[in-house]
Write an enzyme that holds these catalytic residues in place. Structure first.
Site, short mmCIF file in Angstrom:
data_model
loop_
_atom_site.label_atom_id
_atom_site.label_comp_id
_atom_site.label_asym_id
_atom_site.label_seq_id
_atom_site.Cartn_x
_atom_site.Cartn_y
_atom_site.Cartn_z
N ASP A 207 60.00 114.91 102.23
CA ASP A 207 58.95 114.41 103.11
C ASP A 207 58.71 115.42 104.23
O ASP A 207 59.67 115.92 104.83
CB ASP A 207 59.43 113.07 103.70
N ASP B 79 46.20 119.72 104.87
CA ASP B 79 46.02 120.08 103.45
C ASP B 79 46.71 121.41 103.15
O ASP B 79 47.38 121.56 102.13
CB ASP B 79 44.53 120.17 103.09
N ASN C 277 48.39 116.55 111.33
CA ASN C 277 46.98 116.23 111.08
C ASN C 277 46.23 115.96 112.39
O ASN C 277 45.12 116.44 112.58
CB ASN C 277 46.85 114.99 110.18
N ASP D 274 52.44 112.56 102.13
CA ASP D 274 53.17 113.80 102.41
C ASP D 274 54.58 113.72 101.83
O ASP D 274 55.50 114.37 102.30
CB ASP D 274 53.23 114.06 103.92
#
Length: 174
Positions: A37, A54, A45, A80
């Site tokens: 993770d 991304d 983000n 993620d």
């Protein structure tokens, strides 16, 4: 392979959750299973934008792919979160590979986002198991690793853990 497209995550090139659900979930394997993770992904983000998120996911997947064998399977399990399956791998090699992934991601510098420092937390289990309970156990270890962030915690798969996660038999008798 006609299923190749429906089983691939477009962003990372890893297998997708559908591949896991349809092809792997109920398989019994002697394997190393890991949940990986990205730490503070929401913050990444929110701070740097979705293009940075991304790019971070693509880069993480490409690092993982470089650290694994062609027979190992990388699945983008959630936003993620990645699932990594190492069939028939010696335990010491499994632990070394996970540590290599963790360290390589941490050492990474993203040229287009110099202030973004990626780390991953990893939970891994090793042994013979049906993947579903194996993944649930790896997931518990991942949460422990996340509490320290950028850690890799591994354990032997325990049948006892699998028993605990089985649905209660009583509820099936109506």
């Amino acid at each position: 392979h006609s299923n190749e497209l429906i089983y691939r995550d477009a962003l990372t090139g890893a297998y997708n959750r559908r591949f896991y659900e349809e092809e792997l979930k109920h398989k019994y394997l002697n394997a190393g299973v890991a949940m990986i993770d990205l730490d503070d992904f929401k913050l990444c983000n929110d701070t740097f934008g979705h293009a940075a998120g991304d790019a971070a996911l693509r880069l993480t997947a490409s690092i993982i792919h470089r650290c694994i064998r062609s027979t190992d399977m990388l699945v983008r399990y959630g936003g993620d979160e990645f699932l990594l399956i190492f069939p028939h791998i010696p335990e010491h090699v499994f632990i070394k590979r996970l540590e290599q992934i963790r360290a390589t991601v941490q050492a990474l510098h993203m040229i287009e986002y110099p202030d973004l420092h990626l780390t991953v937390s990893i939970g891994g289990v090793y042994g013979a198991c049906t993947l579903d309970p194996g993944i649930r156990q790896a997931d518990k270890l991942l949460y422990q690793a996340k509490e320290c962030r950028n850690k890799c915690i591994t354990a032997a798969f325990s049948a006892e853990e699998a028993e605990k996660t089985k649905p209660n038999q009583e509820s099936d008798k109506l």
